[in-house]
Design a protein around this motif. Structure first.
Motif, PDB file in Angstrom:
ATOM      1  N   TRP A  39       5.184   4.213   1.278  1.00 20.27           N
ATOM      2  CA  TRP A  39       5.011   3.057   2.155  1.00 20.27           C
ATOM      3  C   TRP A  39       5.035   3.410   3.637  1.00 20.27           C
ATOM      4  N   GLU A 189       8.222  -1.492  11.480  1.00 23.04           N
ATOM      5  CA  GLU A 189       7.809  -0.870  10.223  1.00 23.04           C
ATOM      6  C   GLU A 189       8.517  -1.493   9.025  1.00 23.04           C
ATOM      7  N   ARG A 192       7.592  -4.426   6.465  1.00 25.72           N
ATOM      8  CA  ARG A 192       6.810  -4.266   5.238  1.00 25.72           C
ATOM      9  C   ARG A 192       7.671  -4.532   4.008  1.00 25.72           C
ATOM     10  N   HIS A 195       8.096  -8.303   3.610  1.00 25.76           N
ATOM     11  CA  HIS A 195       6.882  -8.944   3.095  1.00 25.76           C
ATOM     12  C   HIS A 195       6.694  -8.661   1.605  1.00 25.76           C
ATOM     13  N   HIS A 306      -2.395   4.820   3.351  1.00 30.23           N
ATOM     14  CA  HIS A 306      -1.323   3.829   3.350  1.00 30.23           C
ATOM     15  C   HIS A 306      -1.861   2.517   2.784  1.00 30.23           C
ATOM     16  N   THR A 307      -0.993   1.814   2.089  1.00 30.48           N
ATOM     17  CA  THR A 307      -1.371   0.509   1.543  1.00 30.48           C
ATOM     18  C   THR A 307      -0.551  -0.580   2.222  1.00 30.48           C
ATOM     19  N   LEU A 308      -1.003  -1.791   2.120  1.00 30.68           N
ATOM     20  CA  LEU A 308      -0.286  -2.951   2.630  1.00 30.68           C
ATOM     21  C   LEU A 308       0.236  -3.775   1.459  1.00 30.68           C
ATOM     22  N   THR A 310       0.648  -6.352  -1.302  1.00 27.23           N
ATOM     23  CA  THR A 310      -0.373  -7.195  -1.934  1.00 27.23           C
ATOM     24  C   THR A 310       0.221  -8.453  -2.551  1.00 27.23           C
TER      25      THR A 310
END
Length: 329
Positions: A39, A189, A192, A195, A306-308, A310
């Protein structure tokens, strides 16, 4: 031949392996896949902050102390965690179960190490597990007020207390702390994580987090759990650490529990003592193997983007607590 601090470090690591790593780090992957930043990845503020395992653990204790000023979150813990003895869950003065409290801390440490240094898949799996458990936490306080762990207001409070606790412990007790704009990088940071657990409208800087926490003041109270935690006269080093937890709280929160700061000389001396305890333990134990494995995983660079997050609130399947404990055991 081992030097004294090496022997202490070996004993600490063996105890951590036995009590935490073997029980709560199951199924986590830190060494693979090669090139996966997870992450956050190398160079991130999160990697730097969480690399000091013992400051992180202390920060989680600070967060737990602050968050239970919310009566709803206090009763969520009483009714739905292993924190208290089963026979006192409905008692207005529930009694702490020491083994249960350590289990709760073990799960927390595993989550914040796993989401920081684990593979992307590991971090997502941990977030799903915690989020799914939150979906099962609904009930009624002894005063008749309802609580729901999926309530966006509760999620925001919980998130703000956690990021404040970890970041403040880092600023005070890390040997190379981030300051000013650099600590704001951490706040930015770390959002994340909030979320991924379903939080919305979350603070992203230190100043915003302080404002967020203070905005809850009309809803807060000194719960029985908070009162019991502030009262006992403990021997060293417990007394020093208990004071240090309260020292990390915003001034208005200290006022709620009638905590008064000593003069600047005594306060500096107390912080120096706690700094010595936390960093002495960390020095003896050495770097966490999960951190070392993560660094090796990306030593040749990152090849996975990198992913966000979902997750969208309301999209998780509904499962019972028993099903979840079986699935994520």
């Amino acid at each position: 031949m081992f030097l004294p601090h090496q022997l202490v470090g070996q004993m600490l690591n063996q105890r951590f392996d036995q009590d935490v790593r073997r029980r709560f780090f199951k199924g986590m992957e830190f060494a693979a896949p090669v090139g996966d930043p997870g992450w956050f990845g190398p160079g991130s503020a999160v990697w730097h902050v969480h690399s000091h395992m013992h400051a992180l653990i202390f920060g989680l204790q600070c967060a737990a102390f602050l968050e239970r000023l919310d009566p709803s979150i206090y009763w969520m813990g009483v009714h739905h965690s292993r924190l208290v003895r089963d026979d006192t869950r409905d008692d207005p003065m529930p009694q702490i179960d020491p083994k249960g409290a350590l289990t709760r801390l073990g799960h927390s440490v595993a989550f914040f190490i796993g989401t920081a240094y684990g593979s992307t898949e590991t971090a997502e799996r941990l977030a799903t597990a915690v989020r799914s458990m939150h979906h099962t936490i609904k009930g009624t306080r002894p005063d008749g007020a309802r609580y729901d762990a999926d309530d966006p207001e509760w999620l925001r409070w919980n998130y703000a207390t956690v990021v404040w606790g970890i970041a403040t412990a880092h600023e005070l007790y890390h040997p190379n702390p981030l300051r000013g704009n650099k600590i704001d990088r951490y706040y930015g940071e770390f959002v994340r994580v909030g979320h991924a657990l379903g939080g919305t409208d979350l603070p992203t800087t230190k100043a915003e987090t302080l404002d967020c926490l203070k905005s809850y003041l009309p809803k807060l109270a000194v719960t029985y759990g908070t009162a019991m935690a502030t009262g006992p006269h403990l021997p060293l080093p417990q007394a020093a650490l208990n004071w240090a937890v309260r020292d990390t709280m915003p001034s208005w929160a200290q006022g709620l529990i009638q905590h008064s700061n000593p003069n600047i000389v005594e306060r500096t001396a107390r912080r120096a003592l706690v700094w010595s305890i936390i960093n002495g333990v960390h020095l003896a134990a050495g770097a966490a193997p999960e951190f070392e494995q993560a660094k090796a995983r990306v030593a040749a660079g990152t090849t996975v983007p990198h992913t966000l997050p979902t997750y969208r609130p309301g999209t998780d399947p509904v499962r019972t607590r028993e099903e979840l404990e079986d699935a994520f055991a």
